[in-house]
Motif scaffolding. Sequence first.
Motif, PDB file in Angstrom:
ATOM      1  N   MET A  75       0.839  -1.181   0.000  1.00 50.57           N
ATOM      2  CA  MET A  75       0.000   0.000   0.000  1.00 50.57           C
ATOM      3  C   MET A  75       0.881   1.241   0.000  1.00 50.57           C
ATOM      4  SD  MET A  75      -2.949   0.784   2.722  1.00 50.57           S
ATOM      5  CE  MET A  75      -3.548   2.396   2.965  1.00 50.57           C
ATOM      6  N   THR A  76       0.567   2.214  -0.848  1.00 45.06           N
ATOM      7  CA  THR A  76       1.331   3.441  -0.941  1.00 45.06           C
ATOM      8  C   THR A  76       0.854   4.421   0.111  1.00 45.06           C
ATOM      9  OG1 THR A  76       1.502   3.107  -3.322  1.00 45.06           O
ATOM     10  CG2 THR A  76       1.992   5.305  -2.501  1.00 45.06           C
ATOM     11  N   THR A  77       1.798   4.991   0.832  1.00 41.31           N
ATOM     12  CA  THR A  77       1.428   5.982   1.834  1.00 41.31           C
ATOM     13  C   THR A  77       1.424   7.364   1.213  1.00 41.31           C
ATOM     14  OG1 THR A  77       3.694   6.379   2.513  1.00 41.31           O
ATOM     15  CG2 THR A  77       2.515   4.609   3.652  1.00 41.31           C
ATOM     16  N   HIS A  78       0.762   8.284   1.898  1.00 37.77           N
ATOM     17  CA  HIS A  78       0.717   9.665   1.430  1.00 37.77           C
ATOM     18  C   HIS A  78       2.126  10.244   1.342  1.00 37.77           C
ATOM     19  CE1 HIS A  78      -0.694  13.683   0.703  1.00 37.77           C
ATOM     20  NE2 HIS A  78      -0.078  14.128   1.782  1.00 37.77           N
ATOM     21  N   MET A  79       2.981   9.900   2.291  1.00 37.93           N
ATOM     22  CA  MET A  79       4.346  10.417   2.301  1.00 37.93           C
ATOM     23  C   MET A  79       5.093  10.013   1.038  1.00 37.93           C
ATOM     24  SD  MET A  79       4.641  12.237   4.973  1.00 37.93           S
ATOM     25  CE  MET A  79       6.380  12.434   5.280  1.00 37.93           C
ATOM     26  N   ALA A  80       4.839   8.832   0.535  1.00 36.39           N
ATOM     27  CA  ALA A  80       5.534   8.359  -0.660  1.00 36.39           C
ATOM     28  C   ALA A  80       5.104   9.133  -1.901  1.00 36.39           C
ATOM     29  CB  ALA A  80       5.288   6.870  -0.858  1.00 36.39           C
ATOM     30  N   THR A  81       3.924   9.726  -1.891  1.00 37.29           N
ATOM     31  CA  THR A  81       3.421  10.433  -3.059  1.00 37.29           C
ATOM     32  C   THR A  81       3.617  11.942  -2.967  1.00 37.29           C
ATOM     33  OG1 THR A  81       1.202  10.596  -2.117  1.00 37.29           O
ATOM     34  CG2 THR A  81       1.684   8.657  -3.476  1.00 37.29           C
ATOM     35  N   ARG A  82       4.206  12.411  -1.892  1.00 30.09           N
ATOM     36  CA  ARG A  82       4.423  13.852  -1.734  1.00 30.09           C
ATOM     37  C   ARG A  82       5.492  14.332  -2.701  1.00 30.09           C
ATOM     38  NH1 ARG A  82       5.097  15.902   4.041  1.00 30.09           N
ATOM     39  NH2 ARG A  82       4.374  17.788   3.043  1.00 30.09           N
ATOM     40  N   PRO A  83       5.317  15.537  -3.227  1.00 28.63           N
ATOM     41  CA  PRO A  83       6.308  16.083  -4.149  1.00 28.63           C
ATOM     42  C   PRO A  83       7.670  16.249  -3.484  1.00 28.63           C
ATOM     43  CG  PRO A  83       4.292  17.398  -4.162  1.00 28.63           C
ATOM     44  CD  PRO A  83       4.176  16.409  -3.039  1.00 28.63           C
ATOM     45  N   ASN A  84       8.713  16.168  -4.296  1.00 23.63           N
ATOM     46  CA  ASN A  84      10.083  16.369  -3.841  1.00 23.63           C
ATOM     47  C   ASN A  84      10.354  17.827  -3.507  1.00 23.63           C
ATOM     48  OD1 ASN A  84      12.229  14.724  -3.283  1.00 23.63           O
ATOM     49  ND2 ASN A  84      12.665  14.263  -5.430  1.00 23.63           N
ATOM     50  N   CYS A  85       9.741  18.731  -4.238  1.00 26.35           N
ATOM     51  CA  CYS A  85       9.992  20.165  -4.134  1.00 26.35           C
ATOM     52  C   CYS A  85       9.300  20.778  -2.916  1.00 26.35           C
ATOM     53  CB  CYS A  85       9.496  20.839  -5.409  1.00 26.35           C
ATOM     54  SG  CYS A  85       9.583  22.641  -5.373  1.00 26.35           S
ATOM     55  N   SER A  86      10.031  21.566  -2.150  1.00 24.09           N
ATOM     56  CA  SER A  86       9.473  22.239  -0.978  1.00 24.09           C
ATOM     57  C   SER A  86       8.315  23.156  -1.351  1.00 24.09           C
ATOM     58  CB  SER A  86      10.548  23.074  -0.270  1.00 24.09           C
ATOM     59  OG  SER A  86      11.601  22.275   0.140  1.00 24.09           O
ATOM     60  N   ILE A  87       8.447  23.853  -2.472  1.00 20.80           N
ATOM     61  CA  ILE A  87       7.389  24.759  -2.915  1.00 20.80           C
ATOM     62  C   ILE A  87       6.131  23.956  -3.242  1.00 20.80           C
ATOM     63  CG2 ILE A  87       6.673  26.399  -4.704  1.00 20.80           C
ATOM     64  CD1 ILE A  87       9.666  27.265  -4.838  1.00 20.80           C
ATOM     65  N   ALA A  88       6.283  22.860  -3.949  1.00 20.64           N
ATOM     66  CA  ALA A  88       5.129  22.024  -4.307  1.00 20.64           C
ATOM     67  C   ALA A  88       4.462  21.455  -3.057  1.00 20.64           C
ATOM     68  CB  ALA A  88       5.559  20.899  -5.246  1.00 20.64           C
ATOM     69  N   ARG A  89       5.255  21.018  -2.071  1.00 20.36           N
ATOM     70  CA  ARG A  89       4.672  20.484  -0.829  1.00 20.36           C
ATOM     71  C   ARG A  89       3.909  21.574  -0.076  1.00 20.36           C
ATOM     72  NH1 ARG A  89       9.719  18.406  -0.466  1.00 20.36           N
ATOM     73  NH2 ARG A  89      10.230  19.670   1.372  1.00 20.36           N
ATOM     74  N   ALA A  90       4.459  22.776  -0.048  1.00 19.42           N
ATOM     75  CA  ALA A  90       3.777  23.888   0.619  1.00 19.42           C
ATOM     76  C   ALA A  90       2.477  24.228  -0.102  1.00 19.42           C
ATOM     77  CB  ALA A  90       4.694  25.109   0.681  1.00 19.42           C
ATOM     78  N   LEU A  91       2.521  24.220  -1.423  1.00 21.54           N
ATOM     79  CA  LEU A  91       1.317  24.558  -2.187  1.00 21.54           C
ATOM     80  C   LEU A  91       0.205  23.523  -2.023  1.00 21.54           C
ATOM     81  CD1 LEU A  91       2.828  26.108  -5.414  1.00 21.54           C
ATOM     82  CD2 LEU A  91       1.505  27.266  -3.621  1.00 21.54           C
TER      83      LEU A  91
ATOM     84  N   SER B  33      -2.822  26.189  -1.477  1.00 18.56           N
ATOM     85  CA  SER B  33      -2.866  26.429  -2.916  1.00 18.56           C
ATOM     86  C   SER B  33      -4.085  27.188  -3.423  1.00 18.56           C
ATOM     87  CB  SER B  33      -2.773  25.095  -3.662  1.00 18.56           C
ATOM     88  OG  SER B  33      -3.898  24.299  -3.351  1.00 18.56           O
ATOM     89  N   ASP B  34      -4.977  27.603  -2.554  1.00 21.43           N
ATOM     90  CA  ASP B  34      -6.129  28.327  -3.086  1.00 21.43           C
ATOM     91  C   ASP B  34      -6.291  29.682  -2.410  1.00 21.43           C
ATOM     92  OD1 ASP B  34      -8.562  28.254  -1.065  1.00 21.43           O
ATOM     93  OD2 ASP B  34      -7.526  26.340  -0.901  1.00 21.43           O
ATOM     94  N   ARG B  35      -7.010  30.534  -3.071  1.00 22.14           N
ATOM     95  CA  ARG B  35      -7.237  31.911  -2.621  1.00 22.14           C
ATOM     96  C   ARG B  35      -7.834  31.964  -1.228  1.00 22.14           C
ATOM     97  NH1 ARG B  35     -11.801  35.325  -2.859  1.00 22.14           N
ATOM     98  NH2 ARG B  35     -11.271  37.496  -3.218  1.00 22.14           N
ATOM     99  N   TRP B  36      -8.850  31.145  -0.956  1.00 18.35           N
ATOM    100  CA  TRP B  36      -9.538  31.215   0.331  1.00 18.35           C
ATOM    101  C   TRP B  36      -8.617  30.864   1.490  1.00 18.35           C
ATOM    102  CZ3 TRP B  36     -13.158  34.373   0.508  1.00 18.35           C
ATOM    103  CH2 TRP B  36     -14.118  34.477  -0.495  1.00 18.35           C
ATOM    104  N   THR B  37      -7.711  29.937   1.296  1.00 17.34           N
ATOM    105  CA  THR B  37      -6.772  29.585   2.367  1.00 17.34           C
ATOM    106  C   THR B  37      -5.926  30.799   2.732  1.00 17.34           C
ATOM    107  OG1 THR B  37      -6.728  27.267   1.686  1.00 17.34           O
ATOM    108  CG2 THR B  37      -4.871  28.053   3.023  1.00 17.34           C
ATOM    109  N   PHE B  38      -5.432  31.507   1.731  1.00 13.08           N
ATOM    110  CA  PHE B  38      -4.635  32.696   2.010  1.00 13.08           C
ATOM    111  C   PHE B  38      -5.471  33.794   2.659  1.00 13.08           C
ATOM    112  CE2 PHE B  38      -1.401  30.948  -0.846  1.00 13.08           C
ATOM    113  CZ  PHE B  38      -0.263  31.252  -0.116  1.00 13.08           C
ATOM    114  N   MET B  39      -6.712  33.948   2.226  1.00  8.49           N
ATOM    115  CA  MET B  39      -7.555  34.993   2.817  1.00  8.49           C
ATOM    116  C   MET B  39      -7.900  34.662   4.276  1.00  8.49           C
ATOM    117  SD  MET B  39      -7.344  36.972   0.352  1.00  8.49           S
ATOM    118  CE  MET B  39      -8.273  38.304   1.045  1.00  8.49           C
ATOM    119  N   ILE B  40      -8.136  33.394   4.561  1.00  9.21           N
ATOM    120  CA  ILE B  40      -8.393  32.969   5.947  1.00  9.21           C
ATOM    121  C   ILE B  40      -7.143  33.197   6.786  1.00  9.21           C
ATOM    122  CG2 ILE B  40      -8.847  30.963   7.419  1.00  9.21           C
ATOM    123  CD1 ILE B  40     -10.666  29.944   5.045  1.00  9.21           C
ATOM    124  N   LEU B  41      -5.968  32.863   6.246  1.00  7.15           N
ATOM    125  CA  LEU B  41      -4.718  33.120   6.954  1.00  7.15           C
ATOM    126  C   LEU B  41      -4.529  34.607   7.219  1.00  7.15           C
ATOM    127  CD1 LEU B  41      -2.362  30.608   5.159  1.00  7.15           C
ATOM    128  CD2 LEU B  41      -2.898  30.618   7.614  1.00  7.15           C
TER     129      LEU B  41
END
Length: 158
Positions: free
Chosen positions: A1-17, A21-29
Amino acid sequence: MTTHMATRPNCSIARALELVSDRWTFMILREAHLGTTRFADFRDFLKIAPNILTNRLTTMVDAGLLEKREYREEGERTRSSYHLTPAGADLKIVLAALQQWGDVHVPRADGPTVLRRDTRSKGLVDVGFVAKDGQQVPDEDVVFEPVPGSSADRSTWR
């Protein structure tokens, strides 16, 4: 079984996004950094549909950006409030950088709606690069340097 960690992007920016990654998240923040904690206040200040707000708040709690706390006012039912975690608080610099960029490149005719101010000196502050010794580094002197052997290392792409 593949875990979520195994499918996470290598790039720090991609993992953060994946988390912000959406407008509402930034507006709530943004609202959370302005001190907003209650659902009704987020809804009213942002003019966001309750179902979308519920979804984003749940996602942000699950991602560790916000912490959900219960409170109850006298004579009222128990409700939830939402508070920044250290990870959510650390996004202040990201929000400030986006705001600064927006103020410069897509400005409002009436000027900024929020100012970034030093609480000690009361002076306005800009977002920028700072060296480990505390000295400001001009943007043009900063480069993104791939780590040798990482997925960003272009010398291995042939």
